[in-house]
Design a protein around this motif. Structure first.
Motif: not given
Length: 597
Positions: A575-586, A386-398
Protein backbone atom coordinates in the motif's frame (compact mmCIF):
# COMPACT_ATOMS: atom_id res chain seq x y z
CA UNK A 1 -7.20 -35.03 -18.59
CA UNK A 2 -4.78 -37.19 -16.62
CA UNK A 3 -5.10 -36.46 -12.92
CA UNK A 4 -2.04 -36.08 -10.74
CA UNK A 5 -1.68 -38.52 -7.81
CA UNK A 6 -2.94 -35.80 -5.47
CA UNK A 7 -5.92 -34.88 -7.62
CA UNK A 8 -8.93 -36.92 -6.56
CA UNK A 9 -12.03 -37.25 -8.71
CA UNK A 10 -13.31 -40.43 -7.06
CA UNK A 11 -16.97 -41.00 -6.28
CA UNK A 12 -18.41 -41.41 -2.81
CA UNK A 13 -19.25 -44.51 -0.79
CA UNK A 14 -21.37 -42.63 1.72
CA UNK A 15 -24.89 -44.01 2.27
CA UNK A 16 -27.70 -41.90 0.85
CA UNK A 17 -30.53 -42.32 3.38
CA UNK A 18 -29.79 -39.32 5.57
CA UNK A 19 -31.65 -36.38 6.99
CA UNK A 20 -30.20 -33.02 7.94
CA UNK A 21 -30.80 -30.75 10.88
CA UNK A 22 -30.73 -27.09 9.87
CA UNK A 23 -30.22 -25.69 13.36
CA UNK A 24 -26.84 -24.16 14.13
CA UNK A 25 -24.70 -26.37 16.32
CA UNK A 26 -24.96 -25.24 19.94
CA UNK A 27 -22.62 -25.99 22.78
CA UNK A 28 -24.58 -28.94 24.31
CA UNK A 29 -24.73 -30.62 20.86
CA UNK A 30 -21.03 -30.24 20.12
CA UNK A 31 -19.27 -33.52 20.83
CA UNK A 32 -15.65 -34.49 21.02
CA UNK A 33 -16.33 -37.18 18.42
CA UNK A 34 -17.63 -34.65 15.85
CA UNK A 35 -16.06 -34.31 12.43
CA UNK A 36 -16.17 -30.55 11.82
CA UNK A 37 -15.66 -29.28 8.27
CA UNK A 38 -15.28 -25.52 7.77
CA UNK A 39 -16.41 -24.51 4.26
CA UNK A 40 -14.62 -21.30 3.25
CA UNK A 41 -14.02 -19.35 0.05
CA UNK A 42 -14.61 -16.06 -1.71
CA UNK A 43 -18.11 -14.58 -1.74
CA UNK A 44 -20.07 -16.20 -4.57
CA UNK A 45 -17.60 -19.06 -5.03
CA UNK A 46 -20.24 -21.71 -4.29
CA UNK A 47 -19.78 -22.57 -0.60
CA UNK A 48 -23.47 -22.71 0.26
CA UNK A 49 -24.16 -24.48 -3.02
CA UNK A 50 -21.62 -27.17 -2.06
CA UNK A 51 -23.36 -27.68 1.29
CA UNK A 52 -26.67 -27.98 -0.55
CA UNK A 53 -25.19 -30.60 -2.90
CA UNK A 54 -24.37 -32.72 0.14
CA UNK A 55 -27.77 -32.05 1.69
CA UNK A 56 -29.63 -32.94 -1.52
CA UNK A 57 -27.53 -36.05 -2.09
CA UNK A 58 -28.26 -37.57 1.32
CA UNK A 59 -31.84 -36.45 1.93
CA UNK A 60 -35.29 -37.11 0.59
CA UNK A 61 -36.43 -34.07 -1.45
CA UNK A 62 -38.65 -31.72 0.53
CA UNK A 63 -37.71 -33.13 3.94
CA UNK A 64 -34.93 -30.72 4.81
CA UNK A 65 -33.98 -27.06 4.89
CA UNK A 66 -31.34 -25.85 2.45
CA UNK A 67 -28.77 -23.11 2.89
CA UNK A 68 -29.91 -19.89 1.20
CA UNK A 69 -27.87 -19.02 -1.89
CA UNK A 70 -27.76 -15.37 -3.03
CA UNK A 71 -27.43 -15.18 -6.82
CA UNK A 72 -27.70 -11.47 -7.56
CA UNK A 73 -24.59 -9.48 -8.37
CA UNK A 74 -24.41 -7.42 -5.19
CA UNK A 75 -25.66 -9.70 -2.43
CA UNK A 76 -23.71 -12.89 -2.98
CA UNK A 77 -22.46 -15.03 -0.18
CA UNK A 78 -23.26 -16.24 3.32
CA UNK A 79 -23.58 -13.44 5.89
CA UNK A 80 -23.08 -15.42 9.08
CA UNK A 81 -21.82 -18.76 10.37
CA UNK A 82 -24.34 -21.53 9.69
CA UNK A 83 -23.76 -25.10 10.90
CA UNK A 84 -25.51 -28.27 9.70
CA UNK A 85 -25.19 -31.70 11.32
CA UNK A 86 -25.84 -34.76 9.16
CA UNK A 87 -28.31 -37.18 10.74
CA UNK A 88 -28.37 -40.56 8.95
CA UNK A 89 -31.51 -42.69 9.18
CA UNK A 90 -30.46 -45.83 7.30
CA UNK A 91 -26.84 -46.57 6.46
CA UNK A 92 -24.05 -48.91 7.38
CA UNK A 93 -22.14 -45.76 8.33
CA UNK A 94 -24.86 -44.18 10.46
CA UNK A 95 -22.68 -43.62 13.48
CA UNK A 96 -19.82 -41.89 11.68
CA UNK A 97 -22.05 -39.81 9.42
CA UNK A 98 -23.95 -38.49 12.42
CA UNK A 99 -20.68 -36.94 13.56
CA UNK A 100 -20.28 -34.72 10.45
CA UNK A 101 -20.91 -31.01 11.05
CA UNK A 102 -20.67 -28.71 7.99
CA UNK A 103 -19.93 -25.09 8.90
CA UNK A 104 -20.70 -22.54 6.17
CA UNK A 105 -18.90 -19.30 7.01
CA UNK A 106 -19.13 -15.78 5.55
CA UNK A 107 -17.62 -15.32 2.10
CA UNK A 108 -14.26 -13.60 1.74
CA UNK A 109 -14.99 -10.23 0.17
CA UNK A 110 -13.13 -9.18 -2.93
CA UNK A 111 -10.15 -6.94 -2.09
CA UNK A 112 -11.01 -6.63 1.63
CA UNK A 113 -8.21 -8.36 3.53
CA UNK A 114 -9.23 -6.94 6.94
CA UNK A 115 -12.62 -8.61 6.41
CA UNK A 116 -10.78 -11.86 5.64
CA UNK A 117 -9.04 -11.66 9.01
CA UNK A 118 -12.38 -10.98 10.70
CA UNK A 119 -13.72 -14.19 9.12
CA UNK A 120 -10.69 -16.08 10.47
CA UNK A 121 -11.26 -14.63 13.95
CA UNK A 122 -15.01 -15.37 13.92
CA UNK A 123 -14.54 -18.97 12.79
CA UNK A 124 -11.78 -19.49 15.37
CA UNK A 125 -13.98 -18.04 18.13
CA UNK A 126 -16.96 -20.13 16.98
CA UNK A 127 -14.86 -23.28 17.22
CA UNK A 128 -13.49 -22.25 20.60
CA UNK A 129 -17.01 -21.62 21.92
CA UNK A 130 -18.43 -24.94 20.77
CA UNK A 131 -15.39 -27.21 20.91
CA UNK A 132 -13.45 -25.51 23.68
CA UNK A 133 -9.81 -25.36 24.76
CA UNK A 134 -9.30 -21.93 23.20
CA UNK A 135 -6.34 -21.14 25.43
CA UNK A 136 -4.30 -24.08 24.11
CA UNK A 137 -5.88 -24.03 20.66
CA UNK A 138 -6.39 -27.79 20.81
CA UNK A 139 -9.94 -28.47 19.70
CA UNK A 140 -11.77 -31.40 21.23
CA UNK A 141 -12.99 -32.48 17.79
CA UNK A 142 -11.43 -33.32 14.44
CA UNK A 143 -11.52 -30.20 12.24
CA UNK A 144 -10.90 -29.92 8.52
CA UNK A 145 -11.01 -26.93 6.16
CA UNK A 146 -12.60 -27.10 2.73
CA UNK A 147 -11.67 -24.20 0.45
CA UNK A 148 -14.04 -23.59 -2.47
CA UNK A 149 -12.64 -22.04 -5.68
CA UNK A 150 -14.91 -20.77 -8.46
CA UNK A 151 -13.04 -22.21 -11.46
CA UNK A 152 -15.15 -20.21 -13.94
CA UNK A 153 -14.05 -16.72 -12.88
CA UNK A 154 -12.36 -14.70 -15.61
CA UNK A 155 -9.27 -13.84 -13.58
CA UNK A 156 -8.41 -16.82 -11.38
CA UNK A 157 -5.26 -15.18 -10.06
CA UNK A 158 -6.74 -11.82 -9.18
CA UNK A 159 -5.34 -9.99 -6.16
CA UNK A 160 -8.45 -11.12 -4.28
CA UNK A 161 -7.65 -14.78 -5.03
CA UNK A 162 -4.09 -14.38 -3.76
CA UNK A 163 -5.42 -12.78 -0.56
CA UNK A 164 -7.87 -15.67 -0.16
CA UNK A 165 -5.00 -18.17 -0.26
CA UNK A 166 -3.19 -16.16 2.43
CA UNK A 167 -6.38 -16.21 4.49
CA UNK A 168 -6.75 -19.96 4.08
CA UNK A 169 -3.26 -20.50 5.43
CA UNK A 170 -3.87 -18.07 8.30
CA UNK A 171 -7.07 -19.90 9.22
CA UNK A 172 -5.33 -23.28 9.21
CA UNK A 173 -2.63 -21.87 11.46
CA UNK A 174 -5.12 -20.17 13.80
CA UNK A 175 -7.22 -23.27 14.49
CA UNK A 176 -4.52 -25.88 13.98
CA UNK A 177 -6.75 -27.79 11.61
CA UNK A 178 -6.20 -31.50 11.01
CA UNK A 179 -6.70 -31.50 7.23
CA UNK A 180 -7.33 -29.16 4.34
CA UNK A 181 -8.91 -29.73 0.91
CA UNK A 182 -9.21 -27.51 -2.18
CA UNK A 183 -12.39 -27.97 -4.22
CA UNK A 184 -13.24 -26.39 -7.58
CA UNK A 185 -16.83 -25.41 -8.35
CA UNK A 186 -18.85 -24.11 -11.33
CA UNK A 187 -17.45 -26.44 -13.97
CA UNK A 188 -19.22 -26.20 -17.31
CA UNK A 189 -19.64 -22.40 -17.35
CA UNK A 190 -16.59 -22.07 -19.61
CA UNK A 191 -15.21 -24.41 -22.31
CA UNK A 192 -13.47 -27.44 -20.76
CA UNK A 193 -10.08 -26.71 -22.33
CA UNK A 194 -10.08 -23.20 -20.85
CA UNK A 195 -11.12 -24.49 -17.43
CA UNK A 196 -8.47 -27.22 -17.37
CA UNK A 197 -5.78 -24.73 -18.35
CA UNK A 198 -6.84 -22.44 -15.52
CA UNK A 199 -6.76 -25.36 -13.06
CA UNK A 200 -3.34 -26.43 -14.29
CA UNK A 201 -1.95 -22.93 -13.77
CA UNK A 202 -3.43 -22.76 -10.26
CA UNK A 203 -1.70 -26.03 -9.41
CA UNK A 204 1.59 -24.75 -10.82
CA UNK A 205 1.24 -21.36 -9.15
CA UNK A 206 -0.52 -20.23 -5.96
CA UNK A 207 -1.61 -23.74 -4.95
CA UNK A 208 1.74 -25.43 -5.56
CA UNK A 209 3.06 -25.10 -2.02
CA UNK A 210 -0.21 -26.39 -0.58
CA UNK A 211 -0.19 -29.38 -2.92
CA UNK A 212 3.45 -30.05 -2.00
CA UNK A 213 2.34 -30.06 1.65
CA UNK A 214 -0.11 -32.88 0.87
CA UNK A 215 -3.31 -30.89 0.33
CA UNK A 216 -5.63 -32.53 -2.21
CA UNK A 217 -7.79 -31.00 -4.94
CA UNK A 218 -11.31 -32.28 -5.68
CA UNK A 219 -13.35 -31.19 -8.69
CA UNK A 220 -17.11 -30.78 -8.31
CA UNK A 221 -17.88 -31.53 -11.97
CA UNK A 222 -21.01 -30.58 -13.86
CA UNK A 223 -23.49 -33.46 -13.88
CA UNK A 224 -21.74 -35.16 -10.95
CA UNK A 225 -22.09 -32.42 -8.35
CA UNK A 226 -23.66 -34.50 -5.59
CA UNK A 227 -21.42 -37.50 -6.21
CA UNK A 228 -18.24 -35.42 -6.20
CA UNK A 229 -19.36 -33.41 -3.15
CA UNK A 230 -19.85 -36.62 -1.20
CA UNK A 231 -16.39 -37.69 -2.38
CA UNK A 232 -15.01 -34.72 -0.44
CA UNK A 233 -16.92 -35.80 2.68
CA UNK A 234 -15.50 -39.31 2.21
CA UNK A 235 -11.97 -37.90 2.21
CA UNK A 236 -12.51 -36.24 5.59
CA UNK A 237 -14.14 -39.42 6.97
CA UNK A 238 -11.13 -41.46 5.96
CA UNK A 239 -8.66 -38.93 7.30
CA UNK A 240 -10.31 -38.53 10.70
CA UNK A 241 -9.77 -42.23 11.42
CA UNK A 242 -6.00 -41.80 11.14
CA UNK A 243 -3.79 -40.67 14.05
CA UNK A 244 -4.07 -36.90 14.36
CA UNK A 245 -1.01 -34.84 13.54
CA UNK A 246 -0.53 -31.17 12.68
CA UNK A 247 -0.93 -30.22 9.03
CA UNK A 248 2.39 -29.67 7.24
CA UNK A 249 3.31 -25.98 7.36
CA UNK A 250 2.71 -23.96 4.20
CA UNK A 251 4.57 -20.75 3.48
CA UNK A 252 3.98 -18.46 0.53
CA UNK A 253 7.35 -17.82 -1.06
CA UNK A 254 7.98 -14.42 -2.62
CA UNK A 255 10.74 -13.88 -5.14
CA UNK A 256 12.38 -10.69 -6.29
CA UNK A 257 14.02 -9.94 -9.61
CA UNK A 258 14.04 -7.06 -12.11
CA UNK A 259 10.53 -5.99 -13.08
CA UNK A 260 11.29 -6.25 -16.79
CA UNK A 261 12.34 -9.90 -16.38
CA UNK A 262 9.07 -10.63 -14.57
CA UNK A 263 6.87 -9.02 -17.18
CA UNK A 264 8.83 -10.66 -19.99
CA UNK A 265 7.89 -14.10 -18.73
CA UNK A 266 10.64 -14.75 -16.19
CA UNK A 267 8.20 -14.54 -13.29
CA UNK A 268 6.15 -17.15 -11.50
CA UNK A 269 2.39 -17.45 -11.14
CA UNK A 270 2.50 -16.87 -7.39
CA UNK A 271 4.76 -13.81 -7.50
CA UNK A 272 3.60 -10.57 -5.95
CA UNK A 273 5.20 -7.88 -8.08
CA UNK A 274 5.50 -4.26 -6.95
CA UNK A 275 6.34 -1.76 -9.66
CA UNK A 276 8.56 0.96 -8.30
CA UNK A 277 8.20 4.51 -9.56
CA UNK A 278 10.61 5.18 -12.41
CA UNK A 279 10.83 1.51 -13.50
CA UNK A 280 9.18 -0.01 -16.52
CA UNK A 281 8.50 1.47 -19.92
CA UNK A 282 5.40 3.50 -19.06
CA UNK A 283 6.30 4.85 -15.66
CA UNK A 284 7.04 8.50 -16.21
CA UNK A 285 8.39 9.69 -19.51
CA UNK A 286 6.62 7.83 -22.27
CA UNK A 287 8.64 6.22 -25.06
CA UNK A 288 6.04 5.14 -27.62
CA UNK A 289 6.30 4.99 -31.42
CA UNK A 290 2.64 5.95 -31.84
CA UNK A 291 3.10 8.99 -29.59
CA UNK A 292 6.33 9.99 -31.28
CA UNK A 293 4.46 10.00 -34.60
CA UNK A 294 1.26 11.46 -33.12
CA UNK A 295 -0.77 13.83 -35.28
CA UNK A 296 -3.12 16.59 -34.22
CA UNK A 297 -6.01 15.07 -36.16
CA UNK A 298 -5.57 11.52 -34.80
CA UNK A 299 -8.72 10.10 -33.19
CA UNK A 300 -7.99 8.14 -30.01
CA UNK A 301 -10.36 5.48 -28.64
CA UNK A 302 -9.11 4.01 -25.32
CA UNK A 303 -10.47 0.53 -24.56
CA UNK A 304 -10.82 0.09 -20.80
CA UNK A 305 -12.45 -2.21 -18.26
CA UNK A 306 -11.71 -4.91 -15.69
CA UNK A 307 -8.98 -7.46 -16.24
CA UNK A 308 -10.14 -10.35 -18.48
CA UNK A 309 -13.14 -8.42 -19.78
CA UNK A 310 -11.78 -9.03 -23.28
CA UNK A 311 -10.13 -5.69 -24.12
CA UNK A 312 -7.24 -7.13 -26.14
CA UNK A 313 -9.52 -9.66 -27.84
CA UNK A 314 -11.99 -6.91 -28.78
CA UNK A 315 -9.22 -4.85 -30.42
CA UNK A 316 -7.89 -7.93 -32.21
CA UNK A 317 -11.35 -8.58 -33.66
CA UNK A 318 -11.29 -5.08 -35.09
CA UNK A 319 -7.76 -5.52 -36.44
CA UNK A 320 -8.53 -8.89 -38.03
CA UNK A 321 -10.87 -7.14 -40.50
CA UNK A 322 -8.22 -4.59 -41.51
CA UNK A 323 -4.91 -4.62 -43.37
CA UNK A 324 -3.05 -3.90 -40.12
CA UNK A 325 -0.70 -6.74 -39.14
CA UNK A 326 -0.20 -5.71 -35.49
CA UNK A 327 -2.08 -7.65 -32.81
CA UNK A 328 -2.57 -7.23 -29.08
CA UNK A 329 -1.04 -10.02 -27.02
CA UNK A 330 -3.71 -12.35 -25.61
CA UNK A 331 -2.34 -14.96 -23.21
CA UNK A 332 -4.19 -18.26 -23.35
CA UNK A 333 -4.55 -18.54 -19.60
CA UNK A 334 -6.86 -17.40 -16.83
CA UNK A 335 -4.05 -16.36 -14.53
CA UNK A 336 -2.24 -13.17 -15.37
CA UNK A 337 -3.65 -9.95 -16.69
CA UNK A 338 -3.11 -9.96 -20.46
CA UNK A 339 -2.30 -6.26 -20.81
CA UNK A 340 0.50 -4.94 -18.60
CA UNK A 341 1.20 -1.71 -20.49
CA UNK A 342 -0.66 0.85 -22.57
CA UNK A 343 -0.64 -0.57 -26.12
CA UNK A 344 -1.78 1.72 -28.96
CA UNK A 345 -2.31 0.62 -32.56
CA UNK A 346 -2.90 2.93 -35.55
CA UNK A 347 -5.43 2.23 -38.33
CA UNK A 348 -5.35 4.49 -41.37
CA UNK A 349 -8.37 5.14 -43.56
CA UNK A 350 -6.88 2.94 -46.32
CA UNK A 351 -6.56 -0.01 -43.91
CA UNK A 352 -10.23 -0.07 -42.91
CA UNK A 353 -12.39 -3.02 -44.04
CA UNK A 354 -14.52 -2.42 -47.17
CA UNK A 355 -17.82 -2.50 -45.27
CA UNK A 356 -16.84 0.54 -43.16
CA UNK A 357 -17.94 3.11 -45.75
CA UNK A 358 -19.65 5.47 -43.34
CA UNK A 359 -16.71 5.29 -40.90
CA UNK A 360 -14.28 6.07 -43.72
CA UNK A 361 -16.40 9.08 -44.62
CA UNK A 362 -16.51 10.32 -41.01
CA UNK A 363 -12.74 9.91 -40.58
CA UNK A 364 -12.15 12.07 -43.63
CA UNK A 365 -8.50 11.06 -43.97
CA UNK A 366 -7.70 11.00 -40.25
CA UNK A 367 -6.12 8.03 -38.45
CA UNK A 368 -7.83 5.93 -35.81
CA UNK A 369 -5.77 5.04 -32.71
CA UNK A 370 -7.12 2.16 -30.59
CA UNK A 371 -5.53 2.04 -27.13
CA UNK A 372 -5.46 -1.19 -25.10
CA UNK A 373 -5.12 -0.44 -21.37
CA UNK A 374 -4.45 -2.52 -18.23
CA UNK A 375 -7.42 -3.06 -15.92
CA UNK A 376 -7.53 -1.30 -12.54
CA UNK A 377 -7.64 -4.72 -10.84
CA UNK A 378 -4.36 -5.94 -12.30
CA UNK A 379 -2.79 -9.03 -10.72
CA UNK A 380 0.77 -7.71 -10.57
CA UNK A 381 0.43 -3.94 -10.52
CA UNK A 382 -1.82 -2.03 -8.13
CA UNK A 383 -4.29 0.67 -9.09
CA UNK A 384 -1.69 3.35 -8.44
CA UNK A 385 0.75 1.81 -10.90
CA UNK A 386 -1.95 1.38 -13.54
CA UNK A 387 -3.08 5.01 -13.22
CA UNK A 388 0.53 6.18 -13.62
CA UNK A 389 0.80 4.31 -16.92
CA UNK A 390 -2.59 5.23 -18.35
CA UNK A 391 -2.39 8.88 -17.26
CA UNK A 392 1.14 9.30 -18.66
CA UNK A 393 0.02 8.09 -22.10
CA UNK A 394 -3.13 10.22 -22.12
CA UNK A 395 -1.22 13.30 -20.97
CA UNK A 396 1.45 12.94 -23.64
CA UNK A 397 -1.10 12.30 -26.39
CA UNK A 398 -3.06 15.40 -25.32
CA UNK A 399 0.08 17.52 -25.49
CA UNK A 400 0.58 16.21 -29.03
CA UNK A 401 -2.92 17.39 -29.95
CA UNK A 402 -4.30 13.86 -30.34
CA UNK A 403 -7.89 14.06 -29.11
CA UNK A 404 -10.18 11.38 -27.69
CA UNK A 405 -13.06 10.47 -29.99
CA UNK A 406 -14.71 8.18 -27.45
CA UNK A 407 -14.05 5.57 -24.76
CA UNK A 408 -15.05 1.91 -24.83
CA UNK A 409 -15.56 0.34 -21.38
CA UNK A 410 -15.83 -3.46 -21.59
CA UNK A 411 -17.67 -5.65 -19.09
CA UNK A 412 -17.76 -9.46 -19.09
CA UNK A 413 -21.50 -10.20 -18.79
CA UNK A 414 -20.82 -13.79 -17.67
CA UNK A 415 -19.30 -12.54 -14.38
CA UNK A 416 -21.91 -13.39 -11.75
CA UNK A 417 -20.64 -10.92 -9.17
CA UNK A 418 -19.79 -7.23 -8.95
CA UNK A 419 -17.41 -7.08 -6.04
CA UNK A 420 -15.34 -4.40 -4.40
CA UNK A 421 -12.63 -4.33 -7.09
CA UNK A 422 -15.28 -3.92 -9.81
CA UNK A 423 -16.88 -1.03 -7.91
CA UNK A 424 -13.46 0.59 -7.37
CA UNK A 425 -12.55 0.12 -11.04
CA UNK A 426 -15.75 1.81 -12.13
CA UNK A 427 -15.26 4.70 -9.69
CA UNK A 428 -11.72 5.34 -10.97
CA UNK A 429 -12.99 5.16 -14.55
CA UNK A 430 -15.70 7.75 -13.80
CA UNK A 431 -13.16 10.12 -12.23
CA UNK A 432 -10.70 9.62 -15.08
CA UNK A 433 -13.30 10.46 -17.75
CA UNK A 434 -15.27 13.12 -15.88
CA UNK A 435 -18.94 14.05 -15.95
CA UNK A 436 -18.78 16.03 -19.20
CA UNK A 437 -17.10 13.15 -21.05
CA UNK A 438 -19.64 10.47 -20.10
CA UNK A 439 -21.58 11.05 -23.32
CA UNK A 440 -18.56 9.72 -25.26
CA UNK A 441 -18.51 6.44 -23.26
CA UNK A 442 -19.76 3.18 -24.73
CA UNK A 443 -20.25 0.43 -22.14
CA UNK A 444 -19.81 -2.75 -24.16
CA UNK A 445 -20.85 -6.10 -22.66
CA UNK A 446 -18.86 -9.12 -23.85
CA UNK A 447 -18.89 -12.94 -23.69
CA UNK A 448 -22.60 -13.44 -24.33
CA UNK A 449 -21.76 -16.85 -25.77
CA UNK A 450 -20.77 -18.31 -22.37
CA UNK A 451 -23.99 -17.47 -20.51
CA UNK A 452 -27.66 -18.14 -21.16
CA UNK A 453 -29.50 -15.18 -22.73
CA UNK A 454 -31.98 -15.06 -19.85
CA UNK A 455 -29.30 -14.94 -17.17
CA UNK A 456 -27.24 -12.45 -19.15
CA UNK A 457 -30.20 -10.11 -19.61
CA UNK A 458 -31.03 -10.36 -15.89
CA UNK A 459 -27.44 -9.39 -15.01
CA UNK A 460 -27.52 -6.55 -17.54
CA UNK A 461 -30.70 -5.08 -16.07
CA UNK A 462 -29.23 -5.27 -12.56
CA UNK A 463 -26.01 -3.59 -13.73
CA UNK A 464 -27.92 -0.78 -15.40
CA UNK A 465 -30.14 -0.30 -12.35
CA UNK A 466 -27.65 -0.66 -9.49
CA UNK A 467 -24.15 0.05 -10.82
CA UNK A 468 -24.27 1.96 -14.10
CA UNK A 469 -27.24 4.19 -13.29
CA UNK A 470 -25.17 7.36 -12.86
CA UNK A 471 -23.21 6.77 -16.05
CA UNK A 472 -26.38 6.23 -18.05
CA UNK A 473 -27.96 9.38 -16.59
CA UNK A 474 -24.91 11.23 -17.93
CA UNK A 475 -25.59 9.85 -21.42
CA UNK A 476 -23.21 6.88 -21.55
CA UNK A 477 -24.63 4.14 -23.82
CA UNK A 478 -24.74 0.35 -23.35
CA UNK A 479 -24.05 -2.11 -26.19
CA UNK A 480 -23.99 -5.89 -26.48
CA UNK A 481 -21.08 -6.98 -28.67
CA UNK A 482 -21.91 -9.81 -31.05
CA UNK A 483 -19.88 -12.95 -30.16
CA UNK A 484 -17.36 -14.16 -32.71
CA UNK A 485 -18.35 -17.80 -32.27
CA UNK A 486 -21.64 -18.79 -33.94
CA UNK A 487 -22.71 -15.17 -34.58
CA UNK A 488 -25.91 -16.35 -36.33
CA UNK A 489 -27.35 -17.15 -32.89
CA UNK A 490 -27.20 -13.46 -31.95
CA UNK A 491 -29.46 -11.07 -33.84
CA UNK A 492 -28.03 -7.92 -35.41
CA UNK A 493 -30.91 -5.98 -33.86
CA UNK A 494 -29.71 -6.73 -30.31
CA UNK A 495 -25.98 -7.36 -30.74
CA UNK A 496 -23.53 -4.96 -32.41
CA UNK A 497 -20.47 -5.88 -34.44
CA UNK A 498 -17.28 -4.26 -33.05
CA UNK A 499 -16.83 -1.95 -36.05
CA UNK A 500 -20.41 -0.72 -35.73
CA UNK A 501 -19.65 0.46 -32.19
CA UNK A 502 -16.53 2.30 -33.38
CA UNK A 503 -18.52 3.84 -36.23
CA UNK A 504 -21.10 5.21 -33.76
CA UNK A 505 -18.31 6.77 -31.65
CA UNK A 506 -16.69 8.56 -34.58
CA UNK A 507 -20.04 9.66 -36.01
CA UNK A 508 -21.02 11.44 -32.78
CA UNK A 509 -17.65 12.84 -31.72
CA UNK A 510 -17.98 16.21 -33.43
CA UNK A 511 -20.76 17.25 -31.04
CA UNK A 512 -18.73 17.01 -27.83
CA UNK A 513 -15.51 17.86 -26.03
CA UNK A 514 -12.78 15.48 -27.20
CA UNK A 515 -10.63 15.30 -24.07
CA UNK A 516 -11.00 13.43 -20.81
CA UNK A 517 -11.10 15.06 -17.38
CA UNK A 518 -7.70 13.72 -16.36
CA UNK A 519 -6.15 15.29 -19.49
CA UNK A 520 -7.63 18.69 -18.61
CA UNK A 521 -6.38 18.31 -15.04
CA UNK A 522 -2.81 17.27 -15.90
CA UNK A 523 -2.23 19.67 -18.80
CA UNK A 524 -4.72 22.52 -18.53
CA UNK A 525 -4.79 22.83 -14.73
CA UNK A 526 -1.18 21.59 -14.27
CA UNK A 527 -2.11 19.24 -11.44
CA UNK A 528 0.08 16.43 -10.18
CA UNK A 529 -1.40 12.97 -10.69
CA UNK A 530 -2.29 12.57 -7.01
CA UNK A 531 -4.23 15.86 -7.23
CA UNK A 532 -6.49 14.66 -10.03
CA UNK A 533 -9.88 13.21 -9.15
CA UNK A 534 -8.81 9.74 -10.28
CA UNK A 535 -5.58 10.00 -8.29
CA UNK A 536 -7.41 11.28 -5.20
CA UNK A 537 -9.86 8.37 -5.45
CA UNK A 538 -7.04 5.83 -5.46
CA UNK A 539 -5.23 7.62 -2.62
CA UNK A 540 -8.40 7.61 -0.49
CA UNK A 541 -8.86 3.90 -1.16
CA UNK A 542 -5.24 3.19 -0.26
CA UNK A 543 -5.43 5.31 2.92
CA UNK A 544 -8.54 3.40 4.07
CA UNK A 545 -6.81 0.13 3.36
CA UNK A 546 -3.68 1.25 5.21
CA UNK A 547 -5.67 2.25 8.31
CA UNK A 548 -7.61 -1.02 8.27
CA UNK A 549 -4.36 -3.01 8.02
CA UNK A 550 -2.86 -1.01 10.88
CA UNK A 551 -5.90 -1.83 13.01
CA UNK A 552 -5.50 -5.51 12.14
CA UNK A 553 -1.81 -5.41 13.03
CA UNK A 554 -2.63 -3.76 16.36
CA UNK A 555 -5.27 -6.40 17.11
CA UNK A 556 -2.85 -9.20 16.27
CA UNK A 557 -0.42 -8.14 18.99
CA UNK A 558 -2.46 -9.97 21.60
CA UNK A 559 -2.68 -13.20 19.64
CA UNK A 560 -0.46 -16.24 20.12
CA UNK A 561 2.86 -16.04 18.25
CA UNK A 562 2.04 -19.02 16.03
CA UNK A 563 -0.98 -17.20 14.60
CA UNK A 564 0.97 -14.17 13.45
CA UNK A 565 2.65 -14.01 10.06
CA UNK A 566 4.12 -11.27 7.93
CA UNK A 567 1.22 -11.04 5.44
CA UNK A 568 -0.15 -7.86 7.05
CA UNK A 569 3.29 -6.22 6.95
CA UNK A 570 3.65 -7.20 3.29
CA UNK A 571 0.27 -5.69 2.50
CA UNK A 572 1.19 -2.48 4.34
CA UNK A 573 4.40 -2.20 2.35
CA UNK A 574 2.50 -2.74 -0.90
CA UNK A 575 0.00 0.00 0.00
CA UNK A 576 2.80 2.42 0.90
CA UNK A 577 4.55 1.76 -2.41
CA UNK A 578 1.34 2.31 -4.38
CA UNK A 579 0.82 5.64 -2.65
CA UNK A 580 4.38 6.69 -3.48
CA UNK A 581 3.76 5.91 -7.16
CA UNK A 582 1.22 8.73 -7.25
CA UNK A 583 3.63 11.26 -5.78
CA UNK A 584 5.25 13.70 -8.24
CA UNK A 585 8.83 13.06 -9.21
CA UNK A 586 11.58 15.59 -8.40
CA UNK A 587 11.60 16.62 -12.07
CA UNK A 588 7.85 17.26 -12.00
CA UNK A 589 8.14 19.35 -8.83
CA UNK A 590 11.00 21.33 -10.40
CA UNK A 591 8.95 22.05 -13.52
CA UNK A 592 6.03 23.31 -11.46
CA UNK A 593 8.21 25.58 -9.31
CA UNK A 594 9.77 27.19 -12.38
CA UNK A 595 6.62 27.13 -14.49
CA UNK A 596 8.10 24.79 -17.10
CA UNK A 597 5.20 22.34 -17.44
Amino acid sequence: MRKSPKHNGASSTVGTALTVSSESTTSPEALQSDIVILVVGSAGSGKSTFVNYVVDAVSTPGTHDRVQVHEDLEEQGTRSIHALRLQPTASSQQEILHRVVLVDGPGLKDGDYPQHLDVVKNLRDWLATHYGAYGTHKLRAYCGILYIQDISVSNVLSSASVEAVNTLISLGRAIRCDDMVLATMKWGKNPDNSTYRGLSKLKEGPWKQMIDAGIQIHDIKRGKEQENALGVIDFFLERQSLPRSPLSPVTLVQRSYPINDALAGGGHADDIVILMPGTGPNSGTVADIVLQDGREDDIIIPVMGLTRAGKSSFINRLLSDTKVTDRMEVKDTQLRSCTQHVQPVVISEAELPPECGSLRENLNGRRLVLVDTPGFDDTCIGNGGILVRVAAWLEESYRKGMLVGGVIYLHNISCDSFGKSAVTNLKIFERLCGVKSMKMVKIVTTKWDVISPERGEAFLEELKRDFWKLLLEREAAVHRVRPEQEPSKFSVEQYDAPWKIVDKIVEAMMDRDRALQIQHELVGKKRFLRETEAGATIRAELKDRREALKDVKKAMKGRPVEENDDSVDRDLNTVEMEMKMLDPTLAQRFKRVFGLS
